[in-house]
Design an enzyme around this catalytic site. Structure first.
Site, PDB file in Angstrom:
ATOM      1  N   TYR A 110      67.303  69.402  93.779  1.00  0.00           N
ATOM      2  CA  TYR A 110      68.218  68.263  93.691  1.00  0.00           C
ATOM      3  C   TYR A 110      68.609  67.771  95.081  1.00  0.00           C
ATOM      4  CZ  TYR A 110      68.729  68.656  88.655  1.00  0.00           C
ATOM      5  OH  TYR A 110      68.483  68.654  87.304  1.00  0.00           O
ATOM      6  N   GLU A 153      70.808  73.603  83.148  1.00  0.00           N
ATOM      7  CA  GLU A 153      69.534  74.275  83.393  1.00  0.00           C
ATOM      8  C   GLU A 153      69.735  75.755  83.685  1.00  0.00           C
ATOM      9  OE1 GLU A 153      67.958  71.680  86.410  1.00  0.00           O
ATOM     10  OE2 GLU A 153      68.036  70.006  84.989  1.00  0.00           O
TER      11      GLU A 153
END
Length: 400
Positions: A110, A153
């Site tokens: 990310y 996640e």
């Protein structure tokens, strides 16, 4: 302002001043967001060419589907942050999280996305628009969304008993069936891994190394019932990964597969179901039917399927064999060309004359246009949105 999310999705906050800035700049960002995401991917793949070779689907990139998906998901999330009265995009976030873990995405990636996305925003909109204050507000939007996905996640990895990113295992092909529709049904046995505890309707990612050395990934729905040590999935030749699998993979070969993921809810035993599919979208429905045949064969099930003709209907014999094990199941077919298909209706699937059982849960899978049209028709018939569970095989989760 505070955003209250459904169970499983964390609360997110955007300070009032930042919310004002996002609200004011959202139309401009939205107007240019495809340019932004196109520039983002160009920058990211230039800096990290391994991502386009080994993680991102090159077909989706070439068609622009991945760019539109990223753009739309961020815009959808930002719109909710500044207008909490809108429905929370929890389903979209859940779908994204399941697809990410099926590809082995990890939290550190990310940061890579952040770096190149914000460089792209600045490059496309220019410094006069992207002032430090605007950059800070959109920075917060990104990290709120990223933190929600990272948390989801992490939970999925923990639930599967896997370290983050460690999802692939070698598997041996134990059976190959070439279906009359052109699809290929493969059964594989994961080596040194037990992936049997999956849910009906979930999918796996399959990784193959193509002739140019790129390792590309594709996701396929499981068509067998949970509990088996082997995993079965259907491949329709379309796109470089599916074409390569159909042309080259044979019994005895080794392939890379992931643990199963996917957020379709498990049907409640005995509660009425409606399964609606088109084309290869039949595959998650076959997984649900296989599950019911093993665990709750008396469940009332109405199966609706649309296709071009009887020859193109994937795994038609497997579907009928499963329905024969379900005494309270019915099958309705729509073929654009019904020649040779007794009882099939001509044309596109139409819900107008279909009796939908009261209180039924509906599962829906097919192309994007099909899913949008049928979902709209279901809502128009008064089916609550929370009872319509959609699966898409393209990165268009934001559309549903």
């Amino acid at each position: 302002m505070t955003v209250t999310a459904p169970s499983g999705v964390t609360r997110a906050e955007l300070a009032p001043r930042r919310a004002e800035i996002v609200r004011a700049t959202l139309p401009l960002i939205g107007e240019r967001i495809e340019d932004i995401t196109r520039e983002f991917y160009r920058r990211m793949f230039a800096a990290h060419p391994e991502l386009i070779r080994n993680l991102f689907n090159r077909g989706n990139q070439a068609q622009g589907a991945q760019q539109r998906a990223l753009a739309a998901s961020i815009a959808t999330f930002a719109t909710h942050l500044v207008d909490p009265a809108l429905p929370h995009p929890a389903e979209m976030l859940s779908r994204i999280a399941h697809k990410h873990v099926s590809l082995g995405v990890t939290a550190d990636q990310y940061r890579i996305v952040y770096e190149h996305l914000f460089a792209a925003i600045a490059a496309v909109l220019g410094p006069d628009t992207v002032t430090p204050e605007v950059a800070e507000a959109w920075d917060r939007v990104y990290w709120i969304m990223a933190d929600v996905l990272i948390d989801l996640e992490r939970s999925l990895y923990d639930e599967a008993g896997l370290a983050a990113g460690d999802v692939f295992r070698r598997a041996r092909v134990t059976e190959r069936v070439d279906d009359p529709s052109g699809a290929v049904l493969l059964t594989v046995h994961p080596l040194g891994a037990d992936f049997s505890n999956f849910r009906p309707g979930q999918y796996i990612s399959v990784g193959v190394t193509l002739p140019d050395g790129a390792r590309q990934l594709r996701q396929y729905s499981l068509v067998g019932a949970p509990g088996s040590a082997e995993l079965s999935f259907a491949v329709r030749p379309a796109g470089e990964v599916s074409n390569w699998i159909a042309e080259h993979v044979r019994v005895g070969d080794l392939v890379d597969v992931t643990a199963p993921f996917g957020d379709l809810p498990t049907p409640t035993a005995g509660a009425p179901l409606v399964l609606v599919s088109a084309g290869i979208g039949v595959t998650p429905m076959l997984g649900i039917l296989a599950h019911l045949a093993e665990t709750a064969p008396a469940t009332p099930v109405r199966v609706l399927h649309a296709d071009r003709d009887v020859r193109s209907h994937p795994l038609r014999d497997r579907q009928r064999a499963l329905l024969e094990r379900l005494p309270n199941a019915t099958l309705d077919l729509w073929y654009e060309d019904p020649t040779g298909a007794a009882g099939a209706r001509a044309g596109l699937l139409d819900l107008d004359d279909v009796d939908l059982p009261a209180g039924a849960e509906v599962y829906l899978c097919g192309g994007t246009g099909f899913v949008q049209a049928v979902r709209g028709a279901l809502l128009g018939r008064g089916v609550p949105a929370e009872r319509v569970h959609c699966e898409l095989f393209t990165p268009n989760d934001w559309l549903v």
